[in-house]
Scaffold this motif. Structure first.
Motif, PDB file in Angstrom:
ATOM      1  N   LYS A  54     -43.491 -32.456 -11.696  1.00 32.76           N
ATOM      2  CA  LYS A  54     -42.282 -32.627 -12.513  1.00 32.76           C
ATOM      3  C   LYS A  54     -41.233 -33.409 -11.733  1.00 32.76           C
ATOM      4  O   LYS A  54     -40.530 -34.261 -12.299  1.00 32.76           O
ATOM      5  N   ARG A  55     -41.153 -33.138 -10.449  1.00 33.31           N
ATOM      6  CA  ARG A  55     -40.182 -33.846  -9.608  1.00 33.31           C
ATOM      7  C   ARG A  55     -40.488 -35.341  -9.594  1.00 33.31           C
ATOM      8  O   ARG A  55     -39.582 -36.170  -9.719  1.00 33.31           O
ATOM      9  N   ASN A  56     -41.751 -35.692  -9.468  1.00 36.76           N
ATOM     10  CA  ASN A  56     -42.132 -37.109  -9.469  1.00 36.76           C
ATOM     11  C   ASN A  56     -41.777 -37.775 -10.795  1.00 36.76           C
ATOM     12  O   ASN A  56     -41.293 -38.913 -10.820  1.00 36.76           O
ATOM     13  N   ALA A  57     -42.031 -37.083 -11.890  1.00 32.00           N
ATOM     14  CA  ALA A  57     -41.716 -37.648 -13.205  1.00 32.00           C
ATOM     15  C   ALA A  57     -40.215 -37.855 -13.368  1.00 32.00           C
ATOM     16  O   ALA A  57     -39.768 -38.853 -13.952  1.00 32.00           O
ATOM     17  N   VAL A  58     -39.436 -36.924 -12.837  1.00 31.00           N
ATOM     18  CA  VAL A  58     -37.979 -37.062 -12.895  1.00 31.00           C
ATOM     19  C   VAL A  58     -37.513 -38.224 -12.027  1.00 31.00           C
ATOM     20  O   VAL A  58     -36.628 -38.989 -12.424  1.00 31.00           O
ATOM     21  N   TYR A  59     -38.114 -38.379 -10.857  1.00 28.32           N
ATOM     22  CA  TYR A  59     -37.762 -39.518  -9.999  1.00 28.32           C
ATOM     23  C   TYR A  59     -38.012 -40.837 -10.741  1.00 28.32           C
ATOM     24  O   TYR A  59     -37.194 -41.766 -10.672  1.00 28.32           O
ATOM     25  N   ALA A  60     -39.153 -40.932 -11.422  1.00 30.00           N
ATOM     26  CA  ALA A  60     -39.486 -42.167 -12.144  1.00 30.00           C
ATOM     27  C   ALA A  60     -38.461 -42.437 -13.240  1.00 30.00           C
ATOM     28  O   ALA A  60     -38.001 -43.576 -13.417  1.00 30.00           O
ATOM     29  N   SER A  61     -38.097 -41.409 -13.979  1.00 27.04           N
ATOM     30  CA  SER A  61     -37.138 -41.581 -15.070  1.00 27.04           C
ATOM     31  C   SER A  61     -35.752 -41.900 -14.535  1.00 27.04           C
ATOM     32  O   SER A  61     -35.037 -42.743 -15.086  1.00 27.04           O
ATOM     33  N   TYR A  62     -35.358 -41.219 -13.440  1.00 25.54           N
ATOM     34  CA  TYR A  62     -34.055 -41.514 -12.850  1.00 25.54           C
ATOM     35  C   TYR A  62     -34.008 -42.957 -12.347  1.00 25.54           C
ATOM     36  O   TYR A  62     -33.013 -43.666 -12.560  1.00 25.54           O
ATOM     37  N   ALA A  63     -35.064 -43.395 -11.685  1.00 25.51           N
ATOM     38  CA  ALA A  63     -35.099 -44.757 -11.148  1.00 25.51           C
ATOM     39  C   ALA A  63     -35.016 -45.780 -12.270  1.00 25.51           C
ATOM     40  O   ALA A  63     -34.348 -46.815 -12.128  1.00 25.51           O
ATOM     41  N   PHE A  64     -35.675 -45.501 -13.397  1.00 18.87           N
ATOM     42  CA  PHE A  64     -35.584 -46.394 -14.552  1.00 18.87           C
ATOM     43  C   PHE A  64     -34.137 -46.513 -15.014  1.00 18.87           C
ATOM     44  O   PHE A  64     -33.627 -47.622 -15.233  1.00 18.87           O
TER      45      PHE A  64
END
Length: 303
Positions: A54-64
């Motif tokens: 979940k943390r990785n998915a949040v990082y991807a969305s935040y970076a976007f």
């Protein structure tokens, strides 16, 4: 209403099929992690309490979202619209498992892993485009429309990743996202003034007898303090409503949500303690302040 697709996170993960090679994904998610960490965002502290996937998915969305926001804030000239349009086109491609930019590679994996719809990402881009053409908001309803695009969209993305125990989570997530955005607006009054932007509704400036010119020049008089106290009270009201609904989030995501809300709520209170002096320097929490806050949140189990 939150769809059952948001609630049944584990079922969605079972149906997920990885498209990109594991090593490519690892590098892409690492890139997004570094983007998030480098920004020194208040969100980053809360992200640490999510499970790794979940943390990785949040990082991807935040970076976007960060990339889109940086296009507006850092790029100059007519190329900004083109860059945002290209980023939007890359998003459409990512949903077809086609990506070359590390952010989009990670995002493509995340949106399929957690069944995140495209609409909130597109809404975020629309909100960024508003910053290119709109620098004033007549009333709070107009500002709220902006907040729905740049903040509530992120709440929608987060709900798909975090998972929730009840359809009510959507309502409380919205309250929290608006509270965070209103805090950002208060914190960044001085910074935005340098860019010629005023997010505080003009009707409210007029109500408190404070002019656009005074705000842009950083005049802090009795009208300014009354105006800012009103803004802070409204933000507090959204936090209060949001904090009542933390039980609606899944066990493995609840504390992360509490921390994110708690950090921003503490920023709001620090702005108040500084008597709304947001022109000299950006109000931030130091590392010691964050650690003390974490201990308080852990002790009570909620905000």
């Amino acid at each position: 209403m939150v769809s059952s697709k948001i609630i049944t996170t584990k079922a969605k993960e079972r149906a997920y099929a990885q498209h990109f090679p594991s090593e490519v994904l690892k590098k892409a998610y690492s890139y997004c992690h570094e983007v998030t960490k480098k920004c020194d965002t208040n969100f980053y502290l809360g992200f640490q309490f999510l499970p790794e996937e979940k943390r990785n998915a949040v990082y991807a969305s935040y970076a976007f979202c960060r990339y889109a926001d940086d296009i507006v804030d850092e790029q100059k000239g007519k190329g900004v619209h083109w860059l945002l349009s290209r980023w939007e086109a890359d998003l459409h491609s990512a949903y077809k498992n086609k990506a070359t930019h590390p952010i989009m590679i990670a995002l493509s994996d995340a949106v399929h892993r957690y069944n995140i719809p495209k609409a909130p990402y597109l809404g975020l881009i629309r909100g960024c485009k508003m910053d290119l053409t709109i620098s004033r908001y007549k009333n709070f309803q107009e500002l709220l429309t902006y907040c729905e695009l740049v903040a509530t969209t992120i709440s929608s993305i987060s709900l798909h990743i975090f998972g929730c125990n009840s359809p009510n989570a959507k309502k409380y997530g919205r309250y929290l996202s608006i509270a965070l955005q209103l805090t950002n607006i208060l914190r960044d009054v001085g910074e935005d003034a340098k860019k010629g932007r005023i997010y505080i509704p003009l009707e409210e400036l007029e109500r408190f007898g404070y002019s656009e010119s005074e705000l842009l020049r950083g005049v802090m008089n009795s009208s300014y303090y009354s105006l800012m106290k009103f803004q802070a009270r409204r933000a507090h009201s959204y936090y209060q409503k949001a904090f009542c609904g933390m039980k609606n989030f899944t066990d493995d995501s609840r504390f992360a949500t509490v921390v994110m809300g708690g950090v921003y709520h503490e920023v709001l209170q620090k702005i108040e303690r500084k008597n709304f002096n947001v022109y000299q320097e950006k109000v931030r929490l130091g590392e010691l302040e964050k650690q003390v806050l974490l201990l308080k949140l852990a002790a009570v189990g909620r905000i």
